[in-house]
Design a protein around this motif. Structure first.
Motif, PDB file in Angstrom:
ATOM      1  N   MET A   1       0.839  -1.188   0.000  1.00 12.09           N
ATOM      2  CA  MET A   1       0.000   0.000   0.000  1.00 12.09           C
ATOM      3  C   MET A   1       0.882   1.249   0.000  1.00 12.09           C
ATOM      4  SD  MET A   1      -2.963  -1.269   2.675  1.00 12.09           S
ATOM      5  CE  MET A   1      -4.141  -0.020   2.143  1.00 12.09           C
TER       6      MET A   1
ATOM      7  N   ALA B   1      -4.293   1.176  -1.619  1.00 11.75           N
ATOM      8  CA  ALA B   1      -3.929   0.254  -2.713  1.00 11.75           C
ATOM      9  C   ALA B   1      -5.203  -0.106  -3.442  1.00 11.75           C
ATOM     10  CB  ALA B   1      -3.244  -0.997  -2.185  1.00 11.75           C
TER      11      ALA B   1
ATOM     12  N   GLU C   1       2.739   1.571  -9.591  1.00 14.24           N
ATOM     13  CA  GLU C   1       1.850   1.530  -8.435  1.00 14.24           C
ATOM     14  C   GLU C   1       1.366   2.944  -8.149  1.00 14.24           C
ATOM     15  OE1 GLU C   1       2.407  -0.860  -4.379  1.00 14.24           O
ATOM     16  OE2 GLU C   1       3.677   0.912  -4.499  1.00 14.24           O
TER      17      GLU C   1
END
Length: 472
Positions: free
Chosen positions: A51, A63, A451
């Motif tokens: 996360m 996340a 990400e």
């Protein structure tokens, strides 16, 4: 290193199921920590999804995961300790202790405010997808490409650069650098036809070949090598000789303006090239050819996106998140082997190591990352032509870092739009259609999957990957 919670290469078999519903779900931890991850029944409790800390909110971590339909349990791993959010629905799950719970059926906003939930369904369910839906979309795209020709790729105006085969290699790469192009067709005045192309890959091979012989590359050495001499030497180097030991010239890969786009796209995939000249000749024997355009997969993909712009809702496959389909090359999980190599470099790595990696891994680009694997830049094959500026290729490649090499190609004269094309990114939850639209922009050949929040590299999707998925 934990990476994707869904590895497309491994989970490709999910397309053989009767149907599939996916929900993009955002998990939130509001209570601080240094390293926070989430795991649950949605991934079989087999891995941790890292996360990211929310900028400006040091105690908040988030996340996003693509989650299948159903009821799920989950927990957070905070600095090595398993915890659950006591403010959210939870229960005792036996061997897993206290866990949080959620259902992929959307939660009415009037029941619990979404900003207070630790597991929020970001959108409505992804379209139900089956093998029949996938094949129907592929068939429609294939039929569209077969019904349109390379003539439609030609711009209303523009220029194409061709080089004579008797031009010195040094001068050829100066021209490529000055024109800002990675490839140029080759014209043989003696034969009166186009006989091949010269690309940034040739320059990489030249630098590596001369380096392997222990000699320092100088301008004078490059001046003695014409393009035709290099191509002949390259054939010997690759063992492409006939029974008499003479080099076998590689035939130019080209397309005619009347060739259909499906055949042109397959030429890209079958020959592993980035550019295909569109050549027209009014005579049957192919004499007096005219170079009309340099076709690319991005140009073909732009045609596809333009055609499906107003009817994409009819094709559920196009709405799927990229993490749910077998597409691209992803960073492997810890302990997991990857059939396709995934390479990353630090900015202080030597340029020589970058060039070796480009050739050995057979990739067109390498993400440049920091110590946390967050994306900083991308080093591509085409960047090698920047060494032609200021005689930089006379330097020892082991003494030049990747960062220094990138600086050569990003001077003040570089247009802003070209700079922005270098480092195109996407998220694992982006839809296939969104990714296709990004890749359809001129000059964009791949997207780095990162990400959210941290820009930590998770994978790469190239134009070739998309077309292999659509047509093969």
């Amino acid at each position: 290193m934990f990476a994707s919670d869904m590895n497309p290469a491994r989970d490709a078999g999910r397309f053989s199921t009767a149907g599939m519903v996916l929900f993009p779900v955002q998990f939130t931890w509001l209570y601080g920590g240094r390293n926070v991850a989430v795991s649950g029944s949605f991934n079989g409790w087999t891995e941790l999804v890292r996360m990211s800390q929310v900028e400006g909110c040091p105690n908040v971590f988030k996340a996003v995961c693509a989650v299948p339909h159903g009821s799920h349990e989950y927990k957070f791993l905070v600095d090595g300790e398993w915890r659950h959010d006591e403010q959210q629905p939870h229960k005792n799950a036996g061997e897993y202790g206290m866990v949080n719970t959620f259902d992929t059926r959307p939660v009415p906003a009037e029941v619990v405010p979404q900003h207070q939930l630790s597991a929020v369904i970001l959108n409505q369910a992804m379209p139900r997808i089956s093998e029949e839906d996938v094949q129907a979309a592929r068939h429609q795209i294939s039929a569209f490409l077969a019904a349109h020709t390379a003539y439609e790729l030609l711009p209303e105006s523009g220029k194409v650069v061709a080089l004579a085969v008797d031009l010195p290699v040094k001068q050829a790469f100066h021209i490529l650098a000055e024109q800002g192009i990675p490839v140029a067709p080759l014209w043989d005045f003696g034969k009166g036809k186009f006989v091949g192309v010269i690309s940034a890959s040739d320059f990489i091979l030249i630098l590596r070949e001369l380096g392997n012989h222990g000699s320092n590359l100088t301008e004078e050495e490059l001046e003695t090598h014409t393009i035709s001499a290099w191509k002949e030497g390259k054939a010997y180097m690759n063992g492409q000789v006939d029974g008499h030991g003479r080099p076998i010239p590689r035939q130019i890969i080209f397309a005619g303006p009347s060739d259909n786009l499906k055949d042109v796209a397959l030429k890209f995939l079958q020959n592993g090239v980035a550019t295909i000249p569109v050549i027209h000749s009014s005579s049957e024997d192919g004499s007096f050819p005219q170079l009309l355009h340099l076709a690319s997969l991005s140009g073909i993909l732009k045609c596809v996106c333009r055609y499906f712009k107003h009817c994409s809702g009819s094709f559920p496959m196009l709405q799927l998140p990229i993490c749910a389909i077998p597409l691209g090359t992803w960073v492997p999980r810890i302990g997991e082997s990857n059939s396709r190599p995934f390479s990353m470099l630090r900015p202080n790595a030597s340029l020589n190591s970058a060039l070796n990696m480009l050739v050995q891994a057979r990739v067109s680009s390498i993400p440049i990352v920091d110590d946390n694997d967050s994306l900083l830049d991308v080093y591509s094959r085409s960047d090698i032509t920047a060494l032609a500026k200021g005689r930089a290729y006379t330097h020892n490649l082991n003494d030049m870092t990747v960062y220094q090499a990138l600086q050569l190609g990003q001077d003040s004269n570089t247009p802003n739009e070209l700079r922005s094309q270098r480092c195109q990114m996407c998220l694992r939850t982006d839809s296939l259609l969104r990714v296709m639209k990004q890749l359809a922009n001129p000059g964009v050949r791949r997207l780095v999957i990162v990400e959210a929040g941290s820009n930590r590299v998770e994978g790469v999707i190239s134009l070739t990957d998309v077309f292999r998925f659509l047509l093969c």
